[in-house]
Design a protein around this motif. Sequence first.
Motif, PDB file in Angstrom:
ATOM      1  N   SER A   8       0.924  -1.398  -0.048  1.00 49.00           N
ATOM      2  CA  SER A   8      -0.001  -0.151   0.005  1.00 49.00           C
ATOM      3  C   SER A   8       1.026   1.020   0.060  1.00 49.00           C
ATOM      4  CB  SER A   8      -0.888   0.040   1.326  1.00 49.00           C
ATOM      5  OG  SER A   8      -1.596   1.137   1.454  1.00 49.00           O
ATOM      6  N   GLY A   9       0.769   2.114  -0.809  1.00 49.88           N
ATOM      7  CA  GLY A   9       1.741   3.209  -1.395  1.00 49.88           C
ATOM      8  C   GLY A   9       1.281   4.373  -0.793  1.00 49.88           C
ATOM      9  N   SER A  10       0.410   4.742   0.028  1.00 51.19           N
ATOM     10  CA  SER A  10      -0.016   6.244   0.184  1.00 51.19           C
ATOM     11  C   SER A  10       0.667   6.739   1.381  1.00 51.19           C
ATOM     12  CB  SER A  10      -1.587   6.020   0.529  1.00 51.19           C
ATOM     13  OG  SER A  10      -1.661   7.146   1.090  1.00 51.19           O
ATOM     14  N   VAL A  40       3.918   1.016   2.941  1.00 47.60           N
ATOM     15  CA  VAL A  40       5.270   1.655   2.660  1.00 47.60           C
ATOM     16  C   VAL A  40       5.705   2.800   3.528  1.00 47.60           C
ATOM     17  CG1 VAL A  40       6.891   2.576   0.921  1.00 47.60           C
ATOM     18  CG2 VAL A  40       5.096   1.071   0.424  1.00 47.60           C
ATOM     19  N   ARG A  41       4.495   3.351   4.080  1.00 48.83           N
ATOM     20  CA  ARG A  41       4.716   4.652   4.794  1.00 48.83           C
ATOM     21  C   ARG A  41       5.345   4.103   6.092  1.00 48.83           C
ATOM     22  NH1 ARG A  41       1.118   6.461   8.631  1.00 48.83           N
ATOM     23  NH2 ARG A  41       1.382   8.438   8.355  1.00 48.83           N
ATOM     24  N   TYR A  82       1.741   6.955 -10.001  1.00 49.44           N
ATOM     25  CA  TYR A  82       1.515   6.224  -8.685  1.00 49.44           C
ATOM     26  C   TYR A  82       2.303   7.183  -7.566  1.00 49.44           C
ATOM     27  CZ  TYR A  82       5.645   4.751 -10.906  1.00 49.44           C
ATOM     28  OH  TYR A  82       6.756   4.483 -11.658  1.00 49.44           O
ATOM     29  N   THR A  83       2.484   6.820  -6.205  1.00 47.61           N
ATOM     30  CA  THR A  83       3.299   8.006  -5.525  1.00 47.61           C
ATOM     31  C   THR A  83       4.602   7.829  -5.345  1.00 47.61           C
ATOM     32  OG1 THR A  83       3.123   6.352  -3.618  1.00 47.61           O
ATOM     33  CG2 THR A  83       1.360   7.927  -3.799  1.00 47.61           C
ATOM     34  N   GLY A  84       5.356   8.872  -5.181  1.00 46.44           N
ATOM     35  CA  GLY A  84       6.651   8.793  -5.143  1.00 46.44           C
ATOM     36  C   GLY A  84       7.167   7.975  -3.950  1.00 46.44           C
ATOM     37  N   LEU A  85       6.234   7.833  -3.001  1.00 42.31           N
ATOM     38  CA  LEU A  85       6.622   6.671  -1.834  1.00 42.31           C
ATOM     39  C   LEU A  85       6.832   5.360  -2.525  1.00 42.31           C
ATOM     40  CD1 LEU A  85       6.895   6.352   1.276  1.00 42.31           C
ATOM     41  CD2 LEU A  85       4.624   5.986   1.186  1.00 42.31           C
ATOM     42  N   LEU A  86       5.661   5.006  -3.044  1.00 44.96           N
ATOM     43  CA  LEU A  86       5.710   3.548  -3.816  1.00 44.96           C
ATOM     44  C   LEU A  86       7.002   3.529  -4.407  1.00 44.96           C
ATOM     45  CD1 LEU A  86       4.335   1.063  -4.170  1.00 44.96           C
ATOM     46  CD2 LEU A  86       3.513   1.802  -6.316  1.00 44.96           C
TER      47      LEU A  86
END
Length: 184
Positions: A8-10, A40-41, A82-86
Amino acid sequence: MSSIVVLSGSPSATSRTAALAGLLSERLRGHGHDLRLIHVRDLPAQALLHADFADPAIVDVTAAITAADGVVVASPVYKAAYTGLLKSLLDLLPQFALAGKTVLPVLTGGSPAHVLALDYALRPVLSSLGAHHVVPGWFVLDKHIEVSATGVVLHADSEKPLLSVVDTFAAVLDGAPATVPLAG
Ligand SMILES: Cc1cc2nc3c(=O)[nH]c(=O)nc-3n(C[C@H](O)[C@H](O)[C@H](O)COP(=O)(O)O)c2cc1C
């Protein structure tokens, strides 16, 4: 029984994507699969930002993904992708980390205008990681995800097609062909 990692990439603490990932994980557990849900957070920011491949948490996640039969990659759409975090995690995985795995892409987003981020942003990076078997995914509008203290409720317009791709993913892991019944 297959082993599945759900990413989960949020970066959000009140993430709809995370709630959705939890719902999908329960659904897949119900199919008899072994599940590990990774937000991922929750991984060390220092390791992600400094590309610390040797960080124990990164080593652990990499090992879990390497050992998995299936991977669900869920992310909100940020700036039409998609997010930079992912991406910060995907960048730390081995070059062909998804080779030989069945992969289910899922995005949440605020605008139907960005539904193609699934195929034009997320799918290419999964292919680049060696995934040759990316099953049909789904884009869920954020307003269709209602999160409360008692759980997550999906709008009927999203629930049926989403659960359909999840069930197909589970069936493919069990050896079935990747055909999803048309929603409607
Ligand atoms: C920084 C930021 C950028 C966003 N960019 C987009 C976008 O380009 N397209 C879109 O449809 N939604 C966009 N959204 C909306 C989110 O994708 C949507 O609300 C998503 O469901 C949020 O998921 P989360 O609660 O798991 O973080 C953006 C939200 C944020 C915070």
